[in-house]
Scaffold this motif. Structure first.
Motif, PDB file in Angstrom:
ATOM      1  N   LYS A 356       0.831  -1.211   0.000  1.00 18.24           N
ATOM      2  CA  LYS A 356       0.000   0.000   0.000  1.00 18.24           C
ATOM      3  C   LYS A 356       0.863   1.256   0.000  1.00 18.24           C
ATOM      4  N   ASP A 373     -10.349  -0.870   1.609  1.00 19.84           N
ATOM      5  CA  ASP A 373     -10.869  -0.856   0.240  1.00 19.84           C
ATOM      6  C   ASP A 373     -12.294  -1.373   0.271  1.00 19.84           C
ATOM      7  N   GLU A 381     -12.638  -3.475  -6.895  1.00 15.78           N
ATOM      8  CA  GLU A 381     -12.397  -2.295  -6.047  1.00 15.78           C
ATOM      9  C   GLU A 381     -13.163  -1.066  -6.544  1.00 15.78           C
ATOM     10  N   GLY A 384     -10.904   3.155  -2.526  1.00 17.24           N
ATOM     11  CA  GLY A 384      -9.682   2.867  -1.779  1.00 17.24           C
ATOM     12  C   GLY A 384      -9.459   4.012  -0.795  1.00 17.24           C
TER      13      GLY A 384
HETATM   14 MG    MG Z   1      -6.585   1.265  -4.592  1.00 15.22          MG
END
Ligand code: MG
Ligand code: 4AD
Length: 458
Positions: A356, A373, A381, A384
């Motif tokens: 990340k 997320d 996704e 985020g």
């Molecule tokens: Mg992301």
């Protein structure tokens, strides 16, 4: 006579003489009566016009081609039993502009690939009218949610910037025509290096320290050379940032926002959604109604790994079957979790710090970060976000670990030195939300003029 739009509450205009300008979708002659189907863009349903040889302008009307513009005068009547809810018995038709014969949108089914090649025309089809109406309403609902419901301040962050907010090296570099013509070609913004923004977050964080609750809503750019149905080189992001907030506040804000926006769409765009359900995704309305009822789950990253391992042990095969702490979850894993295991939108929290961004708050275990997320069925996704690292020294260390020179982000790190108690926020990919609520399977079909590695026509 005053011109009316179809949308001007047609029920109130019943049995009145009105005049309207619109585009022809079809024009067909019968022996005694002829029919035109028109749309002026203000209403999902088409308007049927019935006309006879004795009306004014009949000869022109007869020859009017698809896509031509006409002005119709006549009596509006309701026709609730037919596909079009109302029609006009014309007394006069004026052909205002005749289209050429080779109009590409003739009355038949067209593939989305073909329609993408004519982005300047495809918004005239009912499917795209519905998608782009929903896109417009959703943008409005997002502003309404943040401003009216939550008292957030809207911040516009720069498009041209010197930072790579995600530290992923996926920026488009900005240069000038003059520099391009110069033999000593340099990528420059008046002798400085600049790029198009990948995220407004870092600037947003500075404003959250001044206003507490802020959000951005603007275009972002990523030089991802991937031809997927979920990635565009130019997409819009909504990035709220809240001072003194943590990851749980973040999750609650995501939920509140999604529930509000979807509810607003169901209240204001039911016609469009019903049409899209019939064209693009059966069960669409039921799916998004579930979201209004806040049907969400939360799993930690480590729980997700366990669920994936269990699936493999029970014979499920992923393309990537090697499940270990540190694995960057692929779309196949994300979709398995929210589509097969939880069957609902799922928040995944506390990812390993190695996979990340540098700005995410390192948890006490020193191996995970306070990231979250949101994964949704059919998309993967959608959002985020994270709590931000608020400790100056840790942030400098994380910059270095991530290959970022802390001096390049001096101002951002500096914010931590003047009183910085927690900050959390997230980025909602606007196009992915529009895909989710319209049932569109490809991101190119929810952007008016999409920018992907293979599309730069307009
Ligand atoms: Mg992301
Ligand atoms: O996960 P991302 O990269 O997060 C950020 O940019 C953070 N700065 C957000 C924040 O905390 N303020 O991107 C956020 C979202 C993704 O979840 C996805 O929905 C969307 O942006 N997204 C894209 N959408 C379309 N095309 C792309 N190439 C996208 N990349 C990310």
């Amino acid at each position: 006579m005053e011109l009316k739009y179809i949308y001007d509450n047609y029920k109130k205009l019943t049995d009145q003489k009105i005049s309207i300008i619109a585009r022809i979708r079809s024009n067909r002659q019968g022996k005694t009566v002829s029919f035109m189907v028109l749309n002026d863009g203000t209403y999902m349903d088409d308007l049927q016009v019935v006309y006879k040889p004795e009306i004014l302008g009949y000869e022109d009307a007869k020859q009017a081609r698809i896509s031509s513009i006409v002005e119709i005068t006549g009596i509006l009547t309701l026709t609730p039993s037919r596909p079009q809810p109302f029609e006009i018995q014309a007394s006069e038709i004026q052909l205002l502009d005749q289209a050429i014969e080779e109009y590409p949108l003739q009355k038949k089914e067209h593939s989305s690939e073909f329609l993408r090649e004519i982005s300047h025309l495809r918004a005239r089809t009912r499917t795209f009218q519905a998608i782009f109406k929903v896109r417009s309403t959703a943008a409005y609902a997002i502003h309404k949610f943040f401003q009216e419901e939550k008292n957030f301040t809207y911040v516009t962050t720069p498009i041209i910037t010197s930072n790579d907010a995600e530290g992923a090296g996926e920026e488009f570099i900005v240069t000038t025509t003059e520099s391009k013509l110069n033999k000593d070609y340099v990528d420059d913004f008046f002798a400085k290096k600049a790029n198009l923004t990948v995220s407004g977050q870092l600037n947003g964080e500075a404003f959250a320290q001044a206003f507490k609750n802020i959000y951005t809503f603007g275009p972002t750019f990523r030089a991802e050379n991937s031809n997927t149905s979920k990635h565009a080189a130019e997409f819009w992001m909504i990035e709220p940032e809240v001072a003194f907030a943590d990851i749980n506040d973040n999750i609650n804000l995501m939920k509140d926002m999604l529930v509000y926006v979807v509810k607003y769409l169901l209240e204001h765009n039911v016609k469009e959604l019903t049409f899209l359900e019939s064209q693009l995704e059966s069960g669409l309305i039921e799916k998004i109604t579930k979201m209004v009822n806040a049907d969400f789950k939360v799993n930690t990253y480590e729980e997700v790994l366990k669920l994936l391992q269990q699936a493999i042990d029970n014979g499920h095969k992923f393309e990537e079957n090697n499940i270990f702490f540190g694995l960057d979850l692929g779309t196949e894993h994300e979709r398995y979790i929210c589509e097969i295991v939880n069957k609902c939108p799922t928040f995944v929290t506390n990812y390993p710090k190695e996979i990340k961004s540098f700005y995410m708050k390192v948890n006490n275990d020193n191996k995970t970060v306070a990231a979250v997320d949101l994964l949704v069925p059919g998309i993967g996704e959608l959002i985020g976000g994270s709590e931000r690292e608020s400790n100056y020294e840790t942030l400098i260390l994380r910059c270095k670990e991530s290959g970022i020179n802390p001096e390049d982000l001096y101002w951002y790190n500096n914010l931590r030195q003047y009183g910085f108690y927690k900050s959390a926020g997230f980025g909602l990919g606007f196009e992915r939300l529009i895909m989710y609520v319209t049932g569109a399977a490809n991101i190119r079909d929810v952007i008016p003029f999409p920018r992907t590695p293979k599309t730069l026509l307009y």
